[in-house]
Scaffold this active site. Structure first.
Site, PDB file in Angstrom:
ATOM      1  N   ASP A 384       3.387  -1.930  -2.239  1.00 51.19           N
ATOM      2  CA  ASP A 384       3.654  -3.257  -1.524  1.00 51.19           C
ATOM      3  C   ASP A 384       4.901  -2.586  -0.374  1.00 51.19           C
ATOM      4  OD1 ASP A 384       3.594  -6.157  -1.024  1.00 51.19           O
ATOM      5  OD2 ASP A 384       5.866  -5.760  -1.376  1.00 51.19           O
ATOM      6  N   GLU A 413       0.341  -0.743   1.916  1.00 55.08           N
ATOM      7  CA  GLU A 413       0.292  -2.069   2.391  1.00 55.08           C
ATOM      8  C   GLU A 413       1.518  -2.173   3.491  1.00 55.08           C
ATOM      9  OE1 GLU A 413       1.700  -6.244   2.943  1.00 55.08           O
ATOM     10  OE2 GLU A 413       2.772  -4.658   1.733  1.00 55.08           O
TER      11      GLU A 413
END
EC number: 2.4.99.16
Length: 691
Positions: A384, A413
């Protein structure tokens, strides 16, 4: 560089050789270099690949390019996971020089007396060559030596055996003045690092019960989520990505649709990690136990799914790290710990980690956490927001994890500036989210995909039409045809792609003023009736399953470097192909991006890119409908957004289509495929669109 012959601009080279280039087992990796020498004597180039075992593979001969720019090209094919290196070498090729000179002199009419020295020198040269050729070819070389020295033979009989060794001595040359460029490194992953199909769901929504009749909501668990595994596997996905499964903070917990105040039944965002029950190495008690997780991972593996976990390096205010290591966070002037902000957005339920005050402690803890989950059978991590953490940290962490287990995969990401996204690929991230989600027109898609192909040495794209955070405008308003269109584009342009649960149900209602879902699953339980949707035709699952089936069956779709675009005269249509360099398997796709109108177009195909000469005709087999057509360079297509927004063709020489029982020609004429007569693909019938 060592040696007499200059060697320059060797590729693949990432950041000047600072980082290894990327490949997967079985991939043909292009290698090139510029090399030249003084004078007119012949030279050659080769690439030597060294495996993780420290053993050199046989040298691969390089060929000069077509542009007379002194650039040499070849490809290597690593066969094991791990760290490799390769070296480009240049050398004097005395056989080629000798052969060129002899051919010219014979063509000029010179006789045996004029060529006496050439014949003697050639015999000595071939005696040297005989040492390095394969044993089964040595007699040919020795017979050529005997012929060169046999003065009783006519000149042609003396030289032709030696001249006929050109192919053999190309593969096994006599090398003099050997020069070497500096070695460059190559990291080779398992094939899933490049070719994969991802599906994301929240385990807590699978089997969940919503509040009602005075009863509290009840979270789904790993045990109830087991029921969803066969459905995901049936769609052909091979990676099942789970948002964070850890305890969720209670302090500053967000309510539904990201509201500031949570209600009694609000479950909070899984990305607000950590509470009294534990942190990044713990499992949310509502989901079950560690043993339940292990059973879930094993059950997923049994149906062909590999579980991917989320790695989000941030903490809820009540994460154990906050009390035990306050130095890992940023303290504001008033003594409070800074929460995450992306002005004007505020994330009061999340504390970002500060990597500067105790970098050694943070590194040790994160490595411990990652290796803990690797020990639980997880080898894929979706990371993330990695672009908000130090790049040198990621380079170190990925290297350490891969030293422990080289099969671990990291997906970045990071929807951020291009340089940062490319930088994450260079420092070691296995795959990357991309801007595909916002590339809509054929022109935009062509330009962006070409950029990604150019970066294939270090950045592997993963195309997602949607995520829990992102519901793009074209899915909000494009109807079921747009969902099919984006699935075709994502799955067949990129070797890796993924969808977030609900895509197959055409979920499309946005939160007002935002490019994200209303009633976002990040903040609430969202159980879905998968069986009912499938039964009454409100599911795109059969179509998605067919796309993934086509991907698996066609090796051409497993690679990135082989993407080629073809001309088509309608700006609403995109035409591209992929050809596997080993098997010759070829896939040709024509896709509309218009979800509302029928579109016609005329192709101008690059036939050599499909494995044909410019004049040839061939059979195309539509893998979505089963129809077959006779095609050439120029072809007419008709695409209907509801019946068939795309052709997905496998390409065959006439008479070689293994599934054809009707011959190579369609009844539609030589230059029109008459797609309007084909049966609609699976998943088209009865599709509904409700707001």
């Amino acid at each position: 560089m060592t040696g007499r012959i200059p060697i320059e601009d060797v590729t693949p080279s990432v950041a000047g050789g600072r980082y290894p280039a990327k490949a997967v087992v079985g991939e043909l990796v292009p290698v090139s270099a510029r090399a030249y020498r003084e004078g007119h004597a012949a030279m050659g180039c080769q690439v030597v690949l060294r495996g993780p075992d420290g053993v050199d593979r046989p040298a691969v001969r390089m060929r000069p390019g077509p542009d007379f720019d002194d650039r040499w090209h070849s490809a290597v094919q690593p066969d094991a996971v791990g760290g490799w290196s390769f070296t480009v070498q240049a050398f004097d090729d005395p056989y080629l020089s000798w052969r060129d000179a002899v051919v010219k002199k014979v063509d000029a009419g010179q006789g045996a007396e004029d060529l006496a020295n050439d014949l003697a020198e050639g015999a000595e040269l071939l005696e040297t060559a005989a040492v390095d050729v394969p044993a089964e070819s040595r007699n040919r070389v020795r017979e050529a030596v005997v012929a060169l020295r046999d003065g009783k033979r006519d000149l042609p009989e003396r030289v032709w055996p030696a001249l006929g060794l050109a192919e053999l001595l190309w593969e096994h040359p006599v090398r003099a003045l050997l020069s070497s460029a500096e070695p460059l490194t190559l990291w080779v992953d398992r094939p899933r690092a490049l070719f994969s199909a991802w599906y994301e769901f929240f385990p807590r929504s699978e089997g969940a019960v919503l509040a009602g009749d005075g009863q509290p909501a009840r979270s789904g668990t790993f045990r109830t989520a087991l029921d969803r595994l066969p459905g995901v596997a049936a769609m052909g996905f091979d990676v099942l990505y789970l948002p964070p499964i850890h305890p969720i903070g209670r302090v500053n917990r967000k309510g539904r649709n990201n509201t500031l105040v949570a209600g009694a039944d609000d479950v909070g965002s899984p990305w607000a990690i950590g509470a009294a029950e534990g942190g990044h190495d713990a499992i949310h008690p509502d989901l079950g136990t560690a043993e339940d997780f292990r059973r879930f991972v094993a059950a997923a593996r049994e149906v062909g799914l590999e579980v991917a976990m989320d790695l989000a390096l941030q903490a809820a205010p009540d994460h154990p790290w906050v009390g035990e290591h306050p130095e890992w966070f940023t303290t504001r002037a008033d003594g409070s710990i800074a929460y995450a902000e992306n002005p004007p957005k505020k994330y009061q339920d999340i504390y970002p980690v500060n990597f500067d005050d105790d970098p050694a402690g943070i590194r040790a803890e994160v490595l411990r956490v990652v290796l803990h989950w690797v020990g639980e059978g997880v080898q894929v991590f979706r990371v993330d927001n990695p672009h908000t953490k130090p790049f040198d940290f990621w380079h170190w962490l990925i290297g350490e994890v891969k030293r422990h287990d080289p099969d671990v995969i990291f997906l970045a990401e990071a929807f951020t500036r291009p340089a940062l996204m490319h930088g994450l690929g260079k420092i070691g991230f296995t795959q990357s989210y991309t801007y595909f989600t916002w590339r809509i027109s054929p022109a935009e898609l062509r330009d962006y995909c070409r950029e990604l192909v150019d970066a294939a040495d270090y950045m592997r794209p993963n195309f997602w039409p949607n995520t829990p955070d992102i519901l793009p405008e074209h899915l909000q308003h494009g109807g079921p045809p747009m969902f099919k269109i984006r699935a075709v584009l994502a799955s067949l342009l990129s070797p890796s792609w993924g969808i977030y649960a609900g895509y197959e149900l055409f979920e499309h209602v946005p939160r007002p003023g935002a490019e994200e879902y209303l009633d976002n699953e990040k903040f609430e339980l969202r159980p879905r009736d998968w069986a009912a949707a499938q039964a009454d035709g409100r599911s795109l699952a059969p179509f998605i399953a067919r796309l993934n089936e086509i991907r698996r069956a066609n090796p051409a779709l497993h690679w990135l470097r082989n993407l080629r675009f073809h001309e088509i005269d309608n700006p609403a249509l995109l035409c591209w192909s992929k050809r596997d360099p080993v098997t010759g398997n070829t896939v040709l796709v024509v896709c509309s991006v218009d979800p509302a109108q029928v579109q016609w177009g005329n192709t101008v195909l690059d036939l050599p890119a499909l494995g044909f000469d410019w004049h040839e005709r061939f059979t195309v087999h539509d893998e979505l409908t089963g129809a077959r057509y006779d095609w050439g360079q120029h072809n007419a297509v008709r695409l209907d957004p509801y019946l068939q927004p795309a052709h997905v063709f496998t390409v065959h020489r006439h008479g070689t289509d293994p599934d054809s029982d009707a011959g190579p020609y369609s009844d539609a004429g030589p230059d029109a495929d008459r797609a309007d007569r084909a049966d609609p693909p699976a998943g088209s019938e009865g599709m509904r669109w409700t707001s």
